[in-house]
Structures are given as structure tokens and as C-alpha cells.
Scaffold this active site. Sequence first.
Site, PDB file in Angstrom:
ATOM      1  N   GLU A 289      -6.708   3.396  -5.846  1.00 30.14           N
ATOM      2  CA  GLU A 289      -8.012   3.367  -5.199  1.00 30.14           C
ATOM      3  C   GLU A 289      -8.803   4.549  -5.744  1.00 30.14           C
ATOM      4  O   GLU A 289      -8.378   5.693  -5.615  1.00 30.14           O
ATOM      5  CB  GLU A 289      -7.870   3.499  -3.686  1.00 30.14           C
ATOM      6  CG  GLU A 289      -9.218   3.439  -3.000  1.00 30.14           C
ATOM      7  CD  GLU A 289      -9.186   3.848  -1.538  1.00 30.14           C
ATOM      8  OE1 GLU A 289     -10.057   3.377  -0.802  1.00 30.14           O
ATOM      9  OE2 GLU A 289      -8.320   4.633  -1.130  1.00 30.14           O
TER      10      GLU A 289
ATOM     11  N   ASP B 268      -3.228   4.406  -2.347  1.00 32.12           N
ATOM     12  CA  ASP B 268      -4.346   4.739  -1.471  1.00 32.12           C
ATOM     13  C   ASP B 268      -4.911   6.129  -1.771  1.00 32.12           C
ATOM     14  O   ASP B 268      -4.154   7.106  -1.846  1.00 32.12           O
ATOM     15  CB  ASP B 268      -3.827   4.698  -0.022  1.00 32.12           C
ATOM     16  CG  ASP B 268      -4.897   4.999   0.993  1.00 32.12           C
ATOM     17  OD1 ASP B 268      -5.779   4.153   1.175  1.00 32.12           O
ATOM     18  OD2 ASP B 268      -4.843   6.085   1.615  1.00 32.12           O
TER      19      ASP B 268
ATOM     20  N   HIS C 265     -10.858  -4.221   2.973  1.00 27.58           N
ATOM     21  CA  HIS C 265     -10.754  -3.873   4.394  1.00 27.58           C
ATOM     22  C   HIS C 265     -11.619  -2.668   4.772  1.00 27.58           C
ATOM     23  O   HIS C 265     -11.719  -2.332   5.940  1.00 27.58           O
ATOM     24  CB  HIS C 265      -9.292  -3.593   4.733  1.00 27.58           C
ATOM     25  CG  HIS C 265      -8.810  -2.338   4.078  1.00 27.58           C
ATOM     26  ND1 HIS C 265      -8.677  -2.230   2.706  1.00 27.58           N
ATOM     27  CD2 HIS C 265      -8.479  -1.123   4.585  1.00 27.58           C
ATOM     28  CE1 HIS C 265      -8.276  -1.009   2.396  1.00 27.58           C
ATOM     29  NE2 HIS C 265      -8.144  -0.322   3.519  1.00 27.58           N
ATOM     30  N   ASP C 266     -12.180  -1.978   3.784  1.00 28.93           N
ATOM     31  CA  ASP C 266     -13.047  -0.831   4.072  1.00 28.93           C
ATOM     32  C   ASP C 266     -14.524  -1.199   4.010  1.00 28.93           C
ATOM     33  O   ASP C 266     -15.393  -0.323   4.038  1.00 28.93           O
ATOM     34  CB  ASP C 266     -12.784   0.308   3.067  1.00 28.93           C
ATOM     35  CG  ASP C 266     -11.424   0.947   3.284  1.00 28.93           C
ATOM     36  OD1 ASP C 266     -10.938   0.965   4.433  1.00 28.93           O
ATOM     37  OD2 ASP C 266     -10.832   1.423   2.292  1.00 28.93           O
TER      38      ASP C 266
ATOM     39  N   ASP D  35       0.853  -1.180   0.000  1.00 27.75           N
ATOM     40  CA  ASP D  35       0.000   0.000   0.000  1.00 27.75           C
ATOM     41  C   ASP D  35       0.893   1.236   0.000  1.00 27.75           C
ATOM     42  O   ASP D  35       1.865   1.297   0.752  1.00 27.75           O
ATOM     43  CB  ASP D  35      -0.842  -0.009   1.282  1.00 27.75           C
ATOM     44  CG  ASP D  35      -2.302   0.274   1.019  1.00 27.75           C
ATOM     45  OD1 ASP D  35      -2.586   1.347   0.479  1.00 27.75           O
ATOM     46  OD2 ASP D  35      -3.139  -0.573   1.377  1.00 27.75           O
TER      47      ASP D  35
HETATM   48  C1  GLC Z   1      -8.312   4.523   1.984  1.00 27.91           C
HETATM   49  C2  GLC Z   1      -8.066   3.257   2.772  1.00 27.91           C
HETATM   50  C3  GLC Z   1      -8.757   3.376   4.096  1.00 27.91           C
HETATM   51  C4  GLC Z   1      -8.176   4.565   4.831  1.00 27.91           C
HETATM   52  C5  GLC Z   1      -8.262   5.827   3.990  1.00 27.91           C
HETATM   53  C6  GLC Z   1      -7.402   6.914   4.547  1.00 27.91           C
HETATM   54  O1  GLC Z   1      -9.631   4.686   1.667  1.00 27.91           O
HETATM   55  O2  GLC Z   1      -8.497   2.149   2.041  1.00 27.91           O
HETATM   56  O3  GLC Z   1      -8.632   2.214   4.872  1.00 27.91           O
HETATM   57  O4  GLC Z   1      -8.855   4.745   6.037  1.00 27.91           O
HETATM   58  O5  GLC Z   1      -7.806   5.617   2.675  1.00 27.91           O
HETATM   59  O6  GLC Z   1      -6.064   6.589   4.364  1.00 27.91           O
END
Ligand code: GLC
Length: 580
Positions: free
Chosen positions: A289, A235, A355-356, A133
Site C-alpha cells: 500500500e 499495509d 475499503h478505505d 493483509d
Molecule cells: C491502511 C489500511 C487502513 C487502516 C490503516 C491503518 O491504510 O488500508 O484501513 O486503517 O492502514 O492500519
Amino acid sequence: MNVQKLFLGLLVFVAFVLYSCSNNTDQKSAAQPGNSERKWWKEAVVYQLYPRSFKDADGDGIGDLKGIISKLDYLKSLGINVIWLNPIYQSPNDDNGYDISDYRNIMKEFGTMADFDSLLKGMHERGIKLVMDLVVNHSSDEHEWFKQSRSSRNNPYRDYYHWWNADRGKPPYRYSLFDINHDAWRYDSLSDAYYLHYFSRKQPDLNWENPKLRNEVYDIMKFWLDKGIDGFRLDAFQFVAKDTTFPVWPQGFEKNFIKYYAMGPHIHDYLQEMNKQVLSKYDAMSVAEGAGNSFEDAHDLVDADRNELNMAYAFDAVDLAKPGGYSVLKLKEIFSRWDSAFAEKGWLSIFLANHDQARLVTRFGNDSDSFRTISSKMLSTFLLTMRGTPYYYNGDELGMTNIRFDKIEDYRDMPTLNEYKHLQQTGGDIPAFMKTISFSCRDNGRTPFQWDNTTNAGFTTGTPWIKVNPNYTTINAAAQEKDSSSCLNYFRKLTQIRRDNLALVYGKYTLLDKDNPDAYAYTREWNGKKILVLLNFRSKPVTVSAGLDVSKGKLLVDNYGGLNSGSQLRPYEAVIIALQ
Ligand code: GLC
């Protein structure tokens, strides 16, 4: 196995399959789409591993790298070939590692750099690649850059972040996804200025307009790639570029904040620079993402001739699931629309959980005792038979379910706890919120991996950082190892089938029986091979108007363990048949 006999029953109900006339990408030609150039990252099955909850080797209740090392053979046995590891860098853990205070060191709870080196070696020895990540929309407020930056207005690191001096008055409102007050500007008296944080106040946003900052990021990427890792998941990357004049936006913009936050000025310049300076020099996989606001945005991020990234992931489908259910027609429409837009160029990521999100089977399947196993297998069949690279979240191979906390004290997720406080302060509807989060809070997907039926599911000998789902006594890897019809063994079959059938990776996708509100049916065709996938998304028997002659077909898998002689798909049945 007598295939003729096996298909007798199936023939009845698929005797006259109607190719969906509405699918217009498929009929034009049987030619290979332009995006079928072979690449390892297209042929990958990516397994997302959440290290905090995977396996704890030292008994502190938190998963760690040694824990992952002890499970490498398990990972290999799954048949996956890429692991995306959530952040393992040094972090004060305001947001479970998504707030990084040192990008070149390992979080102390997770272990040491020596542990990391052994993990990487162990993975590569087993033919598994590692994607890390990369969290560079923001850092931790405890990163040295931020400490310097906030120390004075003249500090050389000042422009690593976004500051608004208080002499100019209050900055135009920006919405924070994670802050208790939803305000993304935080006042800091040390230099009498506000700093920007789209996420929590401990996650200040980095200033990508500053070439020094960008070069720091490229150096960090090279540091890890030189160690031998195989790529990055970027991310929140669609948010990095900002209009730093910070114009006033219309009231209520936050209801549609992606439109305002995503794909800001120069984002493609930054990515092309990153590609030129880093990614192009390695055989590295890259996935962002977020995919912006349109197919055009998504294509601009990933088309090969753009020299930016390999893939991005969009949220249209994953956002569909709601406590009362979701429309299967809508799910089919979203996946078909995306496939059609990327049929010739670009490459998709396929996922329904991470994971979200709360758990896959709870959100998209049926986690009741009667249907959990079968619906979980059906969803895995879907994810592993679509065109694009599948991203599969750890624990879903066991059919792990939501834990459904009913007390706020059980939750660990910072944004959830902040929103709870926000509602308390503003007199919001707490009971409604508690109901919502028991279905959708990401903590549901972060409970410890269920290894066996010993204390704490074999995850830790200590006190787990978040409660273990009590259903571990029945849902666990050890029990499923022994059961040839388990979700786990079914998942292994699927990864094997995908490896053996490149048509499932590159093949043209054709939606069948488009208006069927309960079933999802499609074919995948490539190099003279044609594969039929039939999925029942309901807890009742469902008829599919397929219509292909399957009498000469070969059953690759059925999640019931074999076809029946009925004329309908059984509840949550999933079938893969090679037609040619
Ligand atoms: C992304 C990650 C998430 C995190 C956010 C802030 O959306 O997937 O888990 O909380 O970024 O970094």
C-alpha cells in the site's frame, strides 16, 4: 450476430480515429514491452473481500469466515482468481482488524483456525488464490510485544517500538492520521516516556530498525505461507522505515506528510531482506500500500531486478474524486502517465476503490436511478481493460452505492469519529465535515454486502454492526442473478473477456483522442491482437474521434447490450472491440 451490420453505426463515428500524437511510448515500436513476462499475479483479477461486511453465518451481526465459505460458489462464479482478504487476525478492533494483538490467531468474531483452513481449502479447490493483509507498520497496543515493551525501559521488547524518554523533553512533533489531537506521540506514565503512533494511539508503530522485530515478521509471514496462502498485501508499508533520530521537521509538514513519512531510511534493505528470507522461497504475490513520492520510488519497490515486491499501489487517481465531480482529462493523464512510466519495466495495480474509500459508482460514476447501472458497468469495463493487475472491491460488481449517513451516531469508522471530536474540541466546522464524510467516509464502502431483499439484505439474522444501505431492496445479488443485463452478469462477462484476451493484461496501451474531456478511448495491443476500448464518462452523448476501421472488428461487449446506429457514444456507454 451480423457484425457488419452491427458496426455500421459505429463506423460513422469512428471513421477517422486519430491516434493521439502526444502519446510517445506507443509509436516507437510494436515490440513487446520488457515487462510482458507471464506471471499468475499479472493475469489475476483481484477481488478485495471485506470480511466484516460480507456474510454473517452466526447471527452476531458481524461477517465471518463461515459466511465467506457459504459464498465460495458465488465468488467462483465471478471469474476472479485472487481474493485479498482484509485482516482476520485477533484484534481488539479499534480499527476493524488493522490493530493486531496476535498475528497467528483468528479474530474471535470471525471464527477459528479450523474455519480458516476450510476457507483456504475451499478457495484453492475452486482455483482461487488467497492474499492476506500484513499489518506491520504497527501492532495493537494489546499485543504481548507492546505490553512487554511498555512495562519498563529495560524490557527486552522495549526496542520493538519507538520510545522517547520524557527526561529528554517533548519529542519533535509527529502528525497522527487518526488521533483526536493529531499528535502521534502518546505519553505513557508507566515508564515516563512517549511512544509513536502514526495511526491511532491503540496502534503503536513497530521499530523496523530492530532485526529481532524484522525476524518476528518474517516468521509470521512463513507461518501463513506454510499454511498455503498465496501472498500478502503490505499495509501502510511505505511508512515502516523511520529516521529514529526524529529530527525537527518544518512547521506544517503534515500538509504533505507522505513526503516526510514515506520511503524512510533502509526501507529497500528491509524489503530485500524480506524477499530473500521469505518471498523468494514461495510463489507468493506481494503488493504494498503506497508507492512513495515518485516513479523512481515506485520502480524501486517493484522492478523485478530489485527483488523486493511485485506491485505497489499509488493514490493519485483514487484521490481525484470530489463531491463536485472530477476532471476526466486528469484521470486519463494520471493513468496514461503511470502506464508510460511502467511500459517497459515493473508492474502496476489498477484500482479506483477499496475499503478505505467510499463507493466506486458514487465517486467516479453516477449513482442516480437513471445512470447507476450503466455508469457502474462502464467503470468496471475501465478497471478490467487497463494494463496492470486490477483490484476490484466487493459489492462494486452489484453497483452498490454510498449510504450517505447524516447522523454521526451512524458512523463506525474510528478516525472519522476522532476527527469529529477534534472539531468539537477546537470549534471546527461540523456541518461542513458532515457533508464531506457523507461523500467520502470509508464507512460508505463498508456497509453490508447486499445479498437479497430479505431483512438486512440477507447479510445477517442479527443486528448488523453498521447499517445496511436501504437500497438493498432493489440493489442485491439475488435480483441481479436473474437479470442477464445486470451489473453482476456484466462483471462476469468482463472477467471472462480479460481471461480470453491476454492483450488486455500485457498489451501495449495507447491513448486515443487525448484531449477529449468526456470520453476515454484506448487500444491494447499484444502478439498481433489489437483491442479498442471506448468509454463515455458523462451522462450525455459524446463523440469520440477514434478513426480506426472497425468494420472487420468483433464486438466483445457493450454495456448497453449492443451497439446503436447513432454517431455518438450514449451516456456512460462502454464498448470493447477486438480489431485484429
Ligand atoms: C491502511 C489500511 C487502513 C487502516 C490503516 C491503518 O491504510 O488500508 O484501513 O486503517 O492502514 O492500519
